[in-house]
Motif scaffolding. Sequence first.
Motif, PDB file in Angstrom:
ATOM      1  N   CYS A   1       0.833  -1.215   0.000  1.00 50.93           N
ATOM      2  CA  CYS A   1       0.000   0.000   0.000  1.00 50.93           C
ATOM      3  C   CYS A   1       0.862   1.257   0.000  1.00 50.93           C
ATOM      4  O   CYS A   1       0.576   2.219  -0.733  1.00 50.93           O
ATOM      5  N   LEU A   2       1.910   1.286   0.812  1.00 49.94           N
ATOM      6  CA  LEU A   2       2.787   2.456   0.865  1.00 49.94           C
ATOM      7  C   LEU A   2       3.530   2.641  -0.452  1.00 49.94           C
ATOM      8  O   LEU A   2       3.724   3.773  -0.918  1.00 49.94           O
ATOM      9  N   ARG A   3       3.923   1.553  -1.052  1.00 50.14           N
ATOM     10  CA  ARG A   3       4.640   1.655  -2.325  1.00 50.14           C
ATOM     11  C   ARG A   3       3.750   2.236  -3.412  1.00 50.14           C
ATOM     12  O   ARG A   3       4.163   3.131  -4.152  1.00 50.14           O
ATOM     13  N   LYS A   4       2.519   1.728  -3.498  1.00 44.13           N
ATOM     14  CA  LYS A   4       1.631   2.230  -4.545  1.00 44.13           C
ATOM     15  C   LYS A   4       1.225   3.675  -4.275  1.00 44.13           C
ATOM     16  O   LYS A   4       1.128   4.485  -5.207  1.00 44.13           O
ATOM     17  N   ALA A   5       0.992   4.019  -3.026  1.00 45.91           N
ATOM     18  CA  ALA A   5       0.667   5.408  -2.689  1.00 45.91           C
ATOM     19  C   ALA A   5       1.821   6.341  -3.046  1.00 45.91           C
ATOM     20  O   ALA A   5       1.598   7.468  -3.505  1.00 45.91           O
ATOM     21  N   SER A   6       3.061   5.889  -2.849  1.00 46.86           N
ATOM     22  CA  SER A   6       4.215   6.700  -3.226  1.00 46.86           C
ATOM     23  C   SER A   6       4.249   6.923  -4.736  1.00 46.86           C
ATOM     24  O   SER A   6       4.528   8.029  -5.204  1.00 46.86           O
ATOM     25  N   ASP A   7       3.974   5.872  -5.497  1.00 42.18           N
ATOM     26  CA  ASP A   7       3.943   6.007  -6.953  1.00 42.18           C
ATOM     27  C   ASP A   7       2.902   7.031  -7.392  1.00 42.18           C
ATOM     28  O   ASP A   7       3.156   7.885  -8.242  1.00 42.18           O
ATOM     29  N   ILE A   8       1.716   6.936  -6.805  1.00 39.04           N
ATOM     30  CA  ILE A   8       0.641   7.853  -7.191  1.00 39.04           C
ATOM     31  C   ILE A   8       0.981   9.280  -6.773  1.00 39.04           C
ATOM     32  O   ILE A   8       0.661  10.242  -7.494  1.00 39.04           O
TER      33      ILE A   8
ATOM     34  N   SER B   1       1.424  14.044   0.276  1.00 41.41           N
ATOM     35  CA  SER B   1       1.583  15.225  -0.580  1.00 41.41           C
ATOM     36  C   SER B   1       1.137  16.523   0.057  1.00 41.41           C
ATOM     37  O   SER B   1       1.571  17.590  -0.384  1.00 41.41           O
ATOM     38  N   ALA B   2       0.265  16.470   1.061  1.00 40.16           N
ATOM     39  CA  ALA B   2      -0.325  17.691   1.623  1.00 40.16           C
ATOM     40  C   ALA B   2       0.001  17.806   3.107  1.00 40.16           C
ATOM     41  O   ALA B   2      -0.524  17.023   3.911  1.00 40.16           O
ATOM     42  N   PRO B   3       0.843  18.755   3.520  1.00 38.60           N
ATOM     43  CA  PRO B   3       1.121  18.933   4.955  1.00 38.60           C
ATOM     44  C   PRO B   3      -0.124  19.203   5.785  1.00 38.60           C
ATOM     45  O   PRO B   3      -0.169  18.831   6.957  1.00 38.60           O
TER      46      PRO B   3
ATOM     47  N   SER C   1       9.577   0.644  -9.921  1.00 38.93           N
ATOM     48  CA  SER C   1       9.557   1.070  -8.529  1.00 38.93           C
ATOM     49  C   SER C   1       9.298   2.558  -8.492  1.00 38.93           C
ATOM     50  O   SER C   1       9.342   3.247  -9.494  1.00 38.93           O
ATOM     51  N   SER C   2       9.009   3.071  -7.284  1.00 36.39           N
ATOM     52  CA  SER C   2       8.748   4.496  -7.152  1.00 36.39           C
ATOM     53  C   SER C   2       9.993   5.316  -7.476  1.00 36.39           C
ATOM     54  O   SER C   2       9.901   6.436  -7.964  1.00 36.39           O
ATOM     55  N   GLU C   3      11.192   4.753  -7.224  1.00 30.42           N
ATOM     56  CA  GLU C   3      12.401   5.495  -7.567  1.00 30.42           C
ATOM     57  C   GLU C   3      12.538   5.648  -9.076  1.00 30.42           C
ATOM     58  O   GLU C   3      12.810   6.730  -9.579  1.00 30.42           O
ATOM     59  N   SER C   4      12.352   4.561  -9.827  1.00 36.44           N
ATOM     60  CA  SER C   4      12.491   4.669 -11.267  1.00 36.44           C
ATOM     61  C   SER C   4      11.356   5.483 -11.868  1.00 36.44           C
ATOM     62  O   SER C   4      11.532   6.141 -12.887  1.00 36.44           O
ATOM     63  N   LEU C   5      10.199   5.425 -11.252  1.00 39.60           N
ATOM     64  CA  LEU C   5       9.108   6.279 -11.722  1.00 39.60           C
ATOM     65  C   LEU C   5       9.465   7.743 -11.511  1.00 39.60           C
ATOM     66  O   LEU C   5       9.202   8.592 -12.365  1.00 39.60           O
ATOM     67  N   ALA C   6      10.076   8.056 -10.383  1.00 38.84           N
ATOM     68  CA  ALA C   6      10.510   9.434 -10.152  1.00 38.84           C
ATOM     69  C   ALA C   6      11.582   9.839 -11.158  1.00 38.84           C
ATOM     70  O   ALA C   6      11.613  10.984 -11.622  1.00 38.84           O
ATOM     71  N   ASP C   7      12.460   8.912 -11.491  1.00 35.77           N
ATOM     72  CA  ASP C   7      13.475   9.189 -12.507  1.00 35.77           C
ATOM     73  C   ASP C   7      12.805   9.543 -13.830  1.00 35.77           C
ATOM     74  O   ASP C   7      13.215  10.467 -14.531  1.00 35.77           O
TER      75      ASP C   7
ATOM     76  N   GLY D   1       6.743  19.795   0.539  1.00 35.09           N
ATOM     77  CA  GLY D   1       5.603  19.120   1.140  1.00 35.09           C
ATOM     78  C   GLY D   1       5.473  17.650   0.837  1.00 35.09           C
ATOM     79  O   GLY D   1       4.614  16.982   1.417  1.00 35.09           O
ATOM     80  N   LEU D   2       6.286  17.087  -0.047  1.00 35.40           N
ATOM     81  CA  LEU D   2       6.142  15.687  -0.449  1.00 35.40           C
ATOM     82  C   LEU D   2       6.997  14.771   0.422  1.00 35.40           C
ATOM     83  O   LEU D   2       8.172  15.042   0.657  1.00 35.40           O
ATOM     84  N   LEU D   3       6.388  13.687   0.894  1.00 30.87           N
ATOM     85  CA  LEU D   3       7.091  12.656   1.638  1.00 30.87           C
ATOM     86  C   LEU D   3       7.055  11.367   0.829  1.00 30.87           C
ATOM     87  O   LEU D   3       6.008  10.989   0.310  1.00 30.87           O
ATOM     88  N   LEU D   4       8.190  10.703   0.718  1.00 37.99           N
ATOM     89  CA  LEU D   4       8.231   9.393   0.082  1.00 37.99           C
ATOM     90  C   LEU D   4       8.822   8.404   1.081  1.00 37.99           C
ATOM     91  O   LEU D   4      10.005   8.461   1.394  1.00 37.99           O
ATOM     92  N   PRO D   5       8.005   7.497   1.595  1.00 35.43           N
ATOM     93  CA  PRO D   5       8.466   6.598   2.657  1.00 35.43           C
ATOM     94  C   PRO D   5       9.297   5.442   2.115  1.00 35.43           C
ATOM     95  O   PRO D   5       9.226   5.084   0.932  1.00 35.43           O
ATOM     96  N   GLY D   6      10.083   4.854   2.992  1.00 34.56           N
ATOM     97  CA  GLY D   6      10.772   3.620   2.666  1.00 34.56           C
ATOM     98  C   GLY D   6       9.869   2.434   2.946  1.00 34.56           C
ATOM     99  O   GLY D   6       9.034   2.478   3.851  1.00 34.56           O
ATOM    100  N   TYR D   7      10.027   1.387   2.184  1.00 37.30           N
ATOM    101  CA  TYR D   7       9.161   0.232   2.371  1.00 37.30           C
ATOM    102  C   TYR D   7       9.920  -1.077   2.179  1.00 37.30           C
ATOM    103  O   TYR D   7       9.318  -2.114   1.907  1.00 37.30           O
ATOM    104  N   LEU D   8      11.225  -1.035   2.299  1.00 48.08           N
ATOM    105  CA  LEU D   8      12.037  -2.229   2.093  1.00 48.08           C
ATOM    106  C   LEU D   8      12.469  -2.827   3.430  1.00 48.08           C
ATOM    107  O   LEU D   8      12.893  -2.105   4.339  1.00 48.08           O
ATOM    108  N   GLY D   9      12.343  -4.143   3.539  1.00 50.67           N
ATOM    109  CA  GLY D   9      12.854  -4.868   4.697  1.00 50.67           C
ATOM    110  C   GLY D   9      12.433  -4.297   6.027  1.00 50.67           C
ATOM    111  O   GLY D   9      11.240  -4.115   6.302  1.00 50.67           O
ATOM    112  N   PRO D  10      13.397  -3.962   6.905  1.00 53.20           N
ATOM    113  CA  PRO D  10      13.076  -3.509   8.264  1.00 53.20           C
ATOM    114  C   PRO D  10      12.470  -2.113   8.330  1.00 53.20           C
ATOM    115  O   PRO D  10      12.142  -1.658   9.422  1.00 53.20           O
TER     116      PRO D  10
END
Length: 703
Positions: free
Chosen positions: A347-354, A387-389, A592-598, A615-624
């Motif tokens: 869910c966090l990964r897809k929300a980051s992409d959007i 996206s919105a503070p 991934s969200s990184e390559s999409l940002a690229d 105002g944009l936050l992109l969370p980590g979602y890998l492993g721990p």
Amino acid sequence: MWWGGRGQSFNIAPQKEEPEMGSVQENRMPEPRSRQPSSCLASRCLPGEQILAWAPGVRKGLEPELSGTLICTNFRVTFQPCGWQWNQTLVHGYTVLYLLTSVSGLSRVQLLRPGSLHKFIPEEILIHGRDFRLLRVGFEAGGLEPQAFQVTMAIVQARAQSNQAQQYSGITLSKAGQGSGSRKPPIPLMETAEDWETERKKQAARGWRVSTVNERFDVATSLPRYFWVPNRILDSEVRRAYGHFHQGRGPRLSWHHPGGSDLLRCGGFYTASDPNKEDIRAVELMLQAGHSDVVLVDTMDELPSLADVQLAHLRLRALCLPDSSVAEDKWLSALEGTRWLDYVRACLRKASDISVLVTSRVRSVILQERGDRDLNGLLSSLVQLLSAPEARTLFGFQSLVQREWVAAGHPFLTRLGGTGASEEAPVFLLFLDCVWQLLQQFPADFEFSEFFLLALHDSVRVPDTLTFLRNTPWERGKQSGQLNSYTQVYTPGYSQPPAGNSFNLQLSVWDWDLRYSNAQILQFQNPGYDPEHCPDSWLPRPQPSFMVPGPPSSVWLFSRGALTPLNQLCPWRDSPSLLAVSSRWLPRPAISSESLADQEWGLPSHWGACPLPPGLLLPGYLGPQIRLWRRCYLRGRPEVQMGLSALTVSGLQDELSHLQELLRKWTPRISPEDHSKKRDPHTILNPTEIAGILKGRAEGDLG
């Protein structure tokens, strides 16, 4: 309400001082040895609530143990510590109860299910909640054994009866001791056109208007009475166009980005319909929303199904119960096997992409889910949080939940198991877990605290308001009497109730002060919140430089992390749509969200090398980076939580590592002139300082 700390389950309400002998307190409970409930106890019941049985007991599993009264009513089970008020108790509605275990001595243990007979007088009962809470009550000898037996059987019989949540109509202001015109909702409930117009102006969505086409719920009962549609679309066109979507849930605005993009949501296309050219044109205009760049997001792609969410939650609950049979050395593997954290990560990964899609270019981004009542709400809410503070403030988050979940028609009662139907799936609880993950990764960006999320988590099944006890706005309006008149509806803050109007204003879950003490509500505030991130410094402005106009007349499908060109938006055309795709805008593969940002910004894959848009936050979602929400899920297992038993070296090291990690995250927020006054977060603390910090955290948990 009982909240669990990092190490144990305990009540956050301050214990009342015992009065002097002979004094009288209005809110005191009967003494443990009382044989009849007092009139004071009965006066604390909800409207329509009746006490079925009660027994004095001791709340076990705490240090110190608490004496009080276990009460069973036709609505709920509560434990009332001596001297505490009714709204400071542990509350379980019958939709919350999961397991009831009766214990007598060391060898007599009985699991009580609806309809089962109790075979002995219990010395102790354990009530396991669906919300991961555990109520453990012991009964003392001394002539009160029959009361312990009666209250246990009353709980079993009440569970076996029909669902109480559906019968309960909520608390009205008259029952709460408030005048009908003296109380204003803490947030807009999005039940009037004025609420929607105020929010539209706040978002500066100039290309949108408030539609009243569903004012009588004759377009869709699951939709709110009002919603936003493009200015140039007539209500008659909206009515016809919505008929070509699943359950009549056509495209409408969820959020307008200050840079110009629009985030929409809608149900799946009803492909069996046969729209004419005018209807197809209206649908395309609503989806396009005045933008030349349109992205259709397949919400259900890469995300768990409702059945997957339910199964994962059942496995997680079974794993976190105190009587779990999983060995300690296999517990983490079993946690991974539940797949709950995998679904949080997805869910966090897809929300980051959007969020990247919405922020990078001026475009229309449409979230499409067949029913438009589950994952659309989850993703739309997460995108706005990222996206919105303003959405990360306490007021903004409550408004977001009210608009994107409650008003949008999320079927809370069905998804939380209140109807007994097979469609149970705690999607909203999955969303709260995602929000908790964001709070851990960005502690200075959220005004609300973990305790607020716990209060919201625990409120979804408590039968005191209609917010989470109905499936649609139509059901809530029918229950509260709002549907008796469509011409005169009282809205606090905008008008006064007409004379003689019989309308009763129902309380919402956001009326925290009627269920929590002031000390508890103060803990909803995050002490690490950075005031510089206040939304006053983030007002809608003309298009920022980081947002560029999209390609002309382009339509994309976003699926599996990649943008794929579409020849048409609507499935009913055999020939290419008027919204054609130019081949020169074909995207590069994105996984991934990184390559999409690229792809979208031309940024390097490592986000730390380049600043993100404001105002944009992109969370980590890998492993721990994705963790277990211990305070929520392990509350019923005090023996495995930190803080209850004697402190160990490993426990202190874990707690210290957690504190220093938070300090490292907060340190960049400190102004340069204050650096000389702040301790280096990497400095090793001495034992006295460690003890002081841990004491402060414990007081914060207990407060």
